[in-house]
Write a protein that holds these residues in place. Structure first.
Motif, PDB file in Angstrom:
ATOM      1  N   ALA A 104       0.821  -1.207   0.000  1.00 28.97           N
ATOM      2  CA  ALA A 104       0.000   0.000   0.000  1.00 28.97           C
ATOM      3  C   ALA A 104       0.858   1.261   0.000  1.00 28.97           C
ATOM      4  O   ALA A 104       0.594   2.207  -0.747  1.00 28.97           O
ATOM      5  CB  ALA A 104      -0.929  -0.003   1.219  1.00 28.97           C
ATOM      6  N   VAL A 105       1.897   1.271   0.825  1.00 25.51           N
ATOM      7  CA  VAL A 105       2.768   2.447   0.910  1.00 25.51           C
ATOM      8  C   VAL A 105       3.526   2.648  -0.393  1.00 25.51           C
ATOM      9  O   VAL A 105       3.658   3.778  -0.881  1.00 25.51           O
ATOM     10  CB  VAL A 105       3.743   2.319   2.099  1.00 25.51           C
ATOM     11  CG1 VAL A 105       4.827   3.404   2.035  1.00 25.51           C
ATOM     12  CG2 VAL A 105       2.996   2.419   3.417  1.00 25.51           C
ATOM     13  N   HIS A 106       4.028   1.584  -0.984  1.00 24.64           N
ATOM     14  CA  HIS A 106       4.768   1.714  -2.240  1.00 24.64           C
ATOM     15  C   HIS A 106       3.864   2.221  -3.365  1.00 24.64           C
ATOM     16  O   HIS A 106       4.289   3.030  -4.195  1.00 24.64           O
ATOM     17  CB  HIS A 106       5.397   0.375  -2.620  1.00 24.64           C
ATOM     18  CG  HIS A 106       6.671   0.099  -1.876  1.00 24.64           C
ATOM     19  ND1 HIS A 106       7.542  -0.912  -2.210  1.00 24.64           N
ATOM     20  CD2 HIS A 106       7.241   0.722  -0.815  1.00 24.64           C
ATOM     21  CE1 HIS A 106       8.572  -0.902  -1.394  1.00 24.64           C
ATOM     22  NE2 HIS A 106       8.404   0.070  -0.538  1.00 24.64           N
ATOM     23  N   SER A 107       2.617   1.747  -3.400  1.00 18.80           N
ATOM     24  CA  SER A 107       1.681   2.240  -4.412  1.00 18.80           C
ATOM     25  C   SER A 107       1.402   3.727  -4.198  1.00 18.80           C
ATOM     26  O   SER A 107       1.387   4.520  -5.142  1.00 18.80           O
ATOM     27  CB  SER A 107       0.369   1.454  -4.351  1.00 18.80           C
ATOM     28  OG  SER A 107       0.559   0.114  -4.740  1.00 18.80           O
ATOM     29  N   PHE A 108       1.199   4.091  -2.951  1.00 18.62           N
ATOM     30  CA  PHE A 108       0.932   5.484  -2.596  1.00 18.62           C
ATOM     31  C   PHE A 108       2.120   6.385  -2.914  1.00 18.62           C
ATOM     32  O   PHE A 108       1.962   7.492  -3.447  1.00 18.62           O
ATOM     33  CB  PHE A 108       0.602   5.531  -1.101  1.00 18.62           C
ATOM     34  CG  PHE A 108       0.400   6.908  -0.542  1.00 18.62           C
ATOM     35  CD1 PHE A 108      -0.468   7.811  -1.138  1.00 18.62           C
ATOM     36  CD2 PHE A 108       1.065   7.303   0.614  1.00 18.62           C
ATOM     37  CE1 PHE A 108      -0.663   9.083  -0.599  1.00 18.62           C
ATOM     38  CE2 PHE A 108       0.873   8.563   1.152  1.00 18.62           C
ATOM     39  CZ  PHE A 108       0.016   9.451   0.545  1.00 18.62           C
ATOM     40  N   LYS A 109       3.311   5.875  -2.657  1.00 20.96           N
ATOM     41  CA  LYS A 109       4.516   6.702  -2.752  1.00 20.96           C
ATOM     42  C   LYS A 109       5.105   6.750  -4.156  1.00 20.96           C
ATOM     43  O   LYS A 109       5.559   7.811  -4.610  1.00 20.96           O
ATOM     44  CB  LYS A 109       5.558   6.155  -1.777  1.00 20.96           C
ATOM     45  CG  LYS A 109       6.809   6.996  -1.607  1.00 20.96           C
ATOM     46  CD  LYS A 109       7.634   6.450  -0.462  1.00 20.96           C
ATOM     47  CE  LYS A 109       8.856   7.304  -0.182  1.00 20.96           C
ATOM     48  NZ  LYS A 109       9.586   6.833   1.018  1.00 20.96           N
ATOM     49  N   TYR A 110       5.101   5.625  -4.854  1.00 28.06           N
ATOM     50  CA  TYR A 110       5.827   5.534  -6.115  1.00 28.06           C
ATOM     51  C   TYR A 110       4.946   5.346  -7.348  1.00 28.06           C
ATOM     52  O   TYR A 110       5.428   5.504  -8.460  1.00 28.06           O
ATOM     53  CB  TYR A 110       6.838   4.383  -6.060  1.00 28.06           C
ATOM     54  CG  TYR A 110       7.861   4.520  -4.958  1.00 28.06           C
ATOM     55  CD1 TYR A 110       8.763   5.575  -4.942  1.00 28.06           C
ATOM     56  CD2 TYR A 110       7.931   3.577  -3.932  1.00 28.06           C
ATOM     57  CE1 TYR A 110       9.702   5.696  -3.934  1.00 28.06           C
ATOM     58  CE2 TYR A 110       8.872   3.680  -2.922  1.00 28.06           C
ATOM     59  CZ  TYR A 110       9.752   4.740  -2.926  1.00 28.06           C
ATOM     60  OH  TYR A 110      10.681   4.862  -1.927  1.00 28.06           O
TER      61      TYR A 110
END
Length: 243
Positions: free
Chosen positions: A93-99
């Motif tokens: 979730a964080v990687h999708s949000f961030k990158y």
């Protein structure tokens, strides 16, 4: 674009994303919202024991690294807290949000932060996102920490100052730094406080905390600006595994 038009532009952007790229929960693939309640509730939580200061999982009291910073008087942050471990679905979730430009995830992720903050209050009258250097901001197009802080402000009523901190020096991505010391060196004197904040308590907002070096560097700049206390609040905490 004037400030009063920003909310409309944000809603328009989210609507266009849903039309062009239908949003489904990355955990179960169902629903029309990014991160359904069931999957959000399954995120691995950061639970005690963890370092009193940097929240390093599995540590009791103050970890050796934080003690070294205390002894050298280089520790500026009061402490760092996070609701989740940077594992599994949280990492995705964080990687999708961030990158991957999934800015529409901000409300759901900030809601989880707000719930954590409600249950685990931190002293501070102002939210301040960790800033990106202008070069990185141009490349990514947005600051994920700023999006989190803005949504968190809506959910908690704590005001946010998006431009309180500035990143004055571009440095290598912390994810590629091999050690705590290298991370500290990367961001030494990389931030400055833009105004006098004498006597104010600040809550720094970031998406991920790995060693706490970036948050501590931001806290140092805020303390130099007059802050009486600085706490860090991240969505997720990495397991250091010897970093």
């Amino acid at each position: 674009m004037t400030t009063n038009l920003l909310p409309y532009a944000s809603r328009l952007f989210n609507s266009l994303v849903e039309v062009v790229l239908p949003i489904h929960c990355p955990g179960c693939g169902r629903g029309s919202k990014y991160l359904c309640p069931d999957c959000l509730g399954s995120f691995p939580k950061l639970e005690l024991p963890f370092c009193d200061i940097c929240a390093d999982p599995g540590m009791h009291g103050v970890c050796r690294s934080c003690k070294e910073l205390q002894n050298s008087e280089a520790l500026a942050i009061q402490g760092i807290r996070a609701p989740y471990l940077m594992d599994g679905l949280v990492r995705e979730a964080v990687h999708s949000f961030k990158y991957r430009n999934f800015r529409v995830a901000a409300p759901a992720l900030a809601s989880a932060l707000a719930q954590y903050l409600n249950e685990n209050p931190l002293p501070g009258a102002v939210l301040a996102p960790v800033p990106l250097h202008r070069k990185k901001l141009r490349e990514r197009g947005y600051n994920q920490s700023n999006l989190l802080a803005r949504e968190l402000a809506k959910a908690t009523g704590i005001p946010v100052e998006s431009n309180l901190l500035a990143r004055t020096r571009h440095s290598p991505a912390q994810a590629f730094s091999a050690s705590r010391q290298q991370r500290r060196d990367n961001i030494r004197e990389a931030f400055k406080c833009r105004r006098d904040i004498s006597g104010q308590g600040i809550i720094l907002v970031d998406d991920v905390c790995t060693t706490g070096s970036t948050l501590n560097a931001c806290a140092l700049a805020l303390k130099e600006g007059g802050a009486c206390s600085v706490w860090g609040l991240a969505l997720a905490r990495e397991r250091l595994r010897g970093v």
